[in-house]
Design a protein around this motif. Structure first.
Motif, short mmCIF file in Angstrom:
data_model
loop_
_atom_site.label_atom_id
_atom_site.label_comp_id
_atom_site.label_asym_id
_atom_site.label_seq_id
_atom_site.Cartn_x
_atom_site.Cartn_y
_atom_site.Cartn_z
N ASN A 511 0.24 -1.11 -0.27
CA ASN A 511 0.34 0.00 -0.38
C ASN A 511 1.13 1.32 0.13
O ASN A 511 2.27 0.81 -0.39
CB ASN A 511 -1.05 -0.08 1.31
N GLN A 512 0.13 2.38 0.40
CA GLN A 512 1.11 3.54 -0.32
C GLN A 512 1.80 3.69 1.60
O GLN A 512 3.13 4.62 1.31
CB GLN A 512 0.13 5.09 -0.14
N GLU A 513 2.34 2.47 2.02
CA GLU A 513 3.27 3.07 3.59
C GLU A 513 3.41 1.78 3.79
O GLU A 513 4.18 1.83 4.23
CB GLU A 513 1.67 2.51 4.76
N PHE A 514 3.98 0.93 2.95
CA PHE A 514 4.65 -0.42 3.18
C PHE A 514 5.47 -0.74 1.77
O PHE A 514 4.45 -1.32 1.16
CB PHE A 514 4.03 -1.23 3.99
N SER A 515 6.37 -1.04 1.79
CA SER A 515 6.76 -2.29 0.00
C SER A 515 7.56 -2.51 0.55
O SER A 515 9.05 -2.56 2.01
CB SER A 515 6.84 -0.56 -0.90
N LEU A 516 8.40 -3.53 -0.15
CA LEU A 516 9.62 -4.55 -0.36
C LEU A 516 10.03 -4.49 -1.27
O LEU A 516 9.86 -4.26 -2.46
CB LEU A 516 9.02 -5.91 -0.09
N PHE A 517 12.03 -4.70 -1.32
CA PHE A 517 11.97 -4.28 -2.70
C PHE A 517 13.83 -4.81 -2.33
O PHE A 517 14.11 -5.61 -1.31
CB PHE A 517 12.35 -3.17 -2.89
N GLY A 518 14.37 -5.47 -3.22
CA GLY A 518 15.32 -6.37 -3.28
C GLY A 518 16.17 -6.56 -3.87
O GLY A 518 15.28 -6.47 -5.73
N GLY A 519 17.03 -7.07 -4.66
CA GLY A 519 17.95 -7.14 -5.57
C GLY A 519 19.10 -8.50 -5.61
O GLY A 519 19.42 -8.21 -4.48
N THR A 545 12.94 -2.82 3.25
CA THR A 545 11.72 -2.99 3.20
C THR A 545 11.51 -0.66 3.10
O THR A 545 12.53 -0.88 4.14
CB THR A 545 10.40 -3.25 4.23
N ARG A 546 10.36 -0.48 2.38
CA ARG A 546 10.67 1.13 3.47
C ARG A 546 8.56 1.02 3.73
O ARG A 546 8.14 0.81 3.15
CB ARG A 546 9.99 1.41 1.99
N PHE A 547 8.70 1.93 4.42
CA PHE A 547 7.11 2.27 6.11
C PHE A 547 7.28 3.23 5.64
O PHE A 547 8.25 3.85 6.51
CB PHE A 547 7.56 1.19 6.71
N SER A 548 6.15 4.07 6.01
CA SER A 548 6.08 5.67 6.43
C SER A 548 3.80 5.02 7.04
O SER A 548 3.32 4.32 7.04
CB SER A 548 5.52 6.34 5.13
N HIS A 549 4.43 5.62 8.74
CA HIS A 549 2.86 5.34 9.21
C HIS A 549 2.55 6.08 10.42
O HIS A 549 3.69 6.43 11.17
CB HIS A 549 2.77 3.80 9.51
N ASN A 550 1.33 7.14 10.13
CA ASN A 550 1.23 8.02 10.98
C ASN A 550 2.37 8.90 11.44
O ASN A 550 2.71 8.93 12.64
CB ASN A 550 1.10 6.89 12.52
N GLY A 551 3.47 9.61 10.66
CA GLY A 551 4.09 10.67 10.42
C GLY A 551 5.76 9.86 10.51
O GLY A 551 7.12 10.55 10.86
N PHE A 552 5.89 8.02 11.13
CA PHE A 552 7.24 7.40 11.39
C PHE A 552 7.05 7.55 10.13
O PHE A 552 6.49 6.23 9.25
CB PHE A 552 6.85 6.59 12.07
#
Length: 746
Positions: A511-519, A545-552
């Motif tokens: 979603n807009q708050e959480f993603s996974l990446f690798g390579g 992983t990148r994440f964003s939730h409630n200002g964090f």
């Protein structure tokens, strides 16, 4: 298969299963990150990323430092700037950041020679293929932003593809009239002044800037004298462009840059005993040491935008750099000779010679050998990138193709002068003949090409890519007897490399708050000029992983670099002889963790903000075979030994308070101890650089929208700390310094 490899592959498999299941559950949901948002995505000639938005959507690790962030602390030292970036390891040398030693994800840090240093998308090391040591480094004080790419995120950029790339974006031509002036002055008579002016019209734009930096230095030279530096940096940019309504929008940008430096810098450090009593001392034997440089850059960039979906940019460039680092190299008297590194490491073995260096002994004859490390470099080429993106149904495609023809050269023409020591003062006794110490030319011809394909389908993004490097290196050594270079004693050797470098990155957004990446991608660095010499090779993995939730918000990345052949280099800067010859260090495993987190404690307050940013880097770099390099920084190596000059633990925290009229910023960094020789277990005292904790603060008061008062404090706690044991002896970091100034903007 090693435990680390098994863990990484298990995590990849686990996250892939999670991603597939999450996608199945959300197939019917409409993603707000639709392909419509990507219609205007086009490459920009001088940028690798361009914004924090691009960082958040990469399939590999990346970091973007904006203009606002760069100006918060008013740092002029690139070491302090990059300390905020996870995955970056640095050891300092001069205390001002004139010649940093940067490692990305465990690459060899010496002179930043194993990473790609660029300015405006162009390789900026003096001779990035034939002599990659970065004796010239861009002035971060005049930069608009800094981009750092690691892992599969940087497969487009070479020749070094293991650790990553750092791109400095210089001040751009503004869209309308802008003028800026900022200056500060403080401790050690340190001055930093910067001014620029620029404007754009319908078919023309310009920007001119000047930066002056100088300091008397914080070290105390025996019998007095400056230990600082004086630099000038000038840049001019001009652009002509078609009308905005033209069917094919085109622009032609010209950039000219000139800088010079005179710094009273030395390779001579301190013994452990002297460092313990007077850490900021400089021995009398370094009183003649001086680095004298000039650098020029010409760039011509043509951009053709055929549509919102297709653009071609082409850049022709020429960099020239000349330097003479006049510095003490060795001492010889009464039938005994010692290099300065051996002398400082073992002063008790050479009491008379050491007395000459510290000025307590007198000697009428030529004893202190000061080398003119005189070299001239050029780097030139033409590079082009074409970007085309389109959609087929619900799938977004982006294809980037790049080509580069490049040439560079290092011309060494060196000699040695002999000095005596009388009453703590050096006097010239024997003037050397130019070319009688080193007299050779090393050059490179290189062709590089890459193709990167981005496919975005719903929440998935895939970026497979392939890079190709064809490199021919040649060294012509005229010998120390043929100073006119007639070729009577010419020795020639050459080496050619052809390398295909694949890589792929994957990103899945839950979603807009959480993603996974690798390579996974192939790591490569060119070999030397010896025929058949193997290049540096590795296979590199990352998962994060990148994440964003409630200002964090934040990012967590694990990486593993599996070297099948690590190359070391004989550099005088790391205590070696200085031949620049490469040697095989064999198998090395580098694994680590990068953590980034940020939170604004006053996120709901419209008048104030209180953001906190923290980064942590763990790096474990170990040799997997046994060998004896007999060269400076490496020494004798046993399987399981740790790679020197890389801290296992690094931490950085920044806390700011920002209001309408006032802002204050504090930055604290911790750097763990590290080895100066390969080894394992407890670090021997004479092979260790200790840990340190450094606190910097800065503040601004905005009197008007156009005028602000500034202050910043370096090393607020006045911590005495070691930064290195190379090139020869212990060296201190910058002590307490306070500076005040102003900023004016139009």
């Amino acid at each position: 298969m090693s435990t680390i490899k098994k863990l990484m592959l298990s995590l990849v498999l686990l996250f892939s299963i999670i991603g597939v299941e999450a996608q199945t559950k959300s197939n019917k949901q409409k993603s707000s990150d639709s392909i419509r948002d990507l219609r205007e995505v086009t490459i920009v000639a001088n940028k690798l990323l361009g914004s924090k938005f691009e960082v958040k959507n990469r399939t590999g690790s990346a970091y973007f430092l904006s203009k606002k962030e760069l100006q918060q602390q008013n740092y002029t030292d690139i070491n302090r700037v990059l300390a905020q970036v996870p995955g970056v390891s640095i050891y300092e040398e001069d205390g001002f950041g004139l010649r940093p030693n940067i490692s990305l994800r465990g690459t060899s840090p010496e002179r930043s020679s194993k990473i790609n240093i660029m300015e405006d998308g162009v390789l900026i090391a003096p001779a990035p293929y034939s002599a990659s040591s970065a004796y010239y480094f861009p002035n971060v004080n005049r930069m608009q932003s800094v981009e750092v790419l690691k892992g599969s995120s940087q497969i487009q950029y070479g020749p070094n593809t293991t650790g990553g790339a750092i791109n400095f974006i210089s001040t751009e031509i503004p869209n309308d009239f802008r003028a800026n002036l900022r200056t500060s002055y403080g401790t050690y008579n340190t001055l930093n002044s910067y001014a620029n002016v620029g404007d754009s019209f319908k078919n023309f734009g310009y920007m001119v800037e000047y930066n002056k930096r100088r300091s008397d230095g914080f070290k105390n030279l025996d019998n007095g004298g400056n230990t600082g530096f004086d630099t000038n940096d000038f840049v001019a940019k001009f652009r002509v462009n078609t009308n905005p309504e033209a069917r094919v929008q085109q622009s032609l940008d010209f950039k000219f840059q000139y800088s010079d430096e005179q710094s009273d810098e030395t390779y001579l450090g301190l013994t452990d005993e002297d460092y313990g009593t007077t850490p900021y001392r400089r021995y009398a034997g370094s009183q003649k040491d001086l680095m004298d440089t000039e650098h020029t850059q010409f760039m011509l960039t043509h951009t053709a935008k055929f549509s919102d979906y297709f653009r071609i940019t082409t850049t022709a460039y020429r960099n020239d750099f000349k330097r003479n680092w006049y510095k003490l190299d060795d001492v010889s008297a009464n039938g005994s000779t010692a290099s300065i590194s051996n002398l400082i490491e073992n002063p008790e073995d050479f009491p008379f010679l050491f007395g000459l260096v510290n000025g307590t002994q007198n000697f009428q004859g030529s004893a202190l050998n000061v080398k003119n490390n005189n070299r001239e470099y050029y780097s030139q080429g033409i590079q082009t990138k074409a970007d085309y993106h389109f959609t087929t149904g619900s799938v977004f495609h982006d294809i980037e193709v790049g080509l580069r023809f490049h040439q560079d050269e290092e011309d060494r023409f060196q000699w040695v002068d002999g000095y005596n020591m009388i009453g703590g003062n050096m006097n010239l006794v024997e003037q050397g003949i130019p070319g009688t110490d080193s007299n050779r030319i090393t050059d490179a011809d290189a062709f590089a090409a890459h193709v990167l394909y981005k496919l975005k389908y719903k929440r998935w993004t895939f970026t497979p890519g392939l890079r190709y490097e064809n490199i021919t290196l040649e060294r012509n050594d005229f010998g120390t007897e043929d100073v006119t270079r007639t070729g009577t004693d010419l020795s020639t050797r050459s080496n050619e490399m052809n390398e295909f470098i694949p890589g792929i990155g994957v990103n899945y957004k839950f979603n807009q708050e959480f993603s996974l990446f690798g390579g996974v991608h192939k790591g490569f660095s060119p070999a030397g000029t010896t025929e058949g010499e193997s290049s540096e090779q590795s296979v590199n993995y990352e998962l994060g992983t990148r994440f964003s939730h409630n200002g964090f918000s934040g990012e967590v990345v694990g990486f593993y670099n599996d070297y099948s052949n690590l190359l070391g280099s004989d550099l005088a800067a790391t205590g070696g002889v200085g031949t620049l010859d490469l040697f095989n260090a064999g198998e090395v495993d580098v694994s680590g963790l990068e953590v980034l987190g940020g939170y604004d404690f006053l996120t709901n307050n419209v008048n104030f903000s209180l953001p906190l940013t923290m980064t942590y880097t763990f790096t474990d770099a170990k040799f997997q075979n046994t060998f004896d390099s007999n060269v400076g920084i490496w020494g004798a190596v046993a399987s399981g030994d740790e790679v020197p000059y890389i801290s296992r633990h690094q931490f950085n925290a920044g806390l700011s308070f920002i209001a309408e009229k006032f802002e204050a910023h504090a930055n604290a960094r911790y750097r763990g101890e590290f080895r100066t020789q390969a080894g394992s277990g407890d670090i021997l005292t004479n092979e260790k650089v200790g840990s340190n904790f450094i606190l910097d603060i800065s503040a601004k008061y905005h009197l008007t929208n156009n005028f602000s008062l500034t202050t910043n404090v370096i090393n607020m706690l006045d911590t005495e700390y070691e930064v290195s044991r190379v090139p020869a002896g212990l060296r201190p970091g910058h002590p307490f310094g306070i500076y005040g100034g102003f900023e004016f903007r139009l």
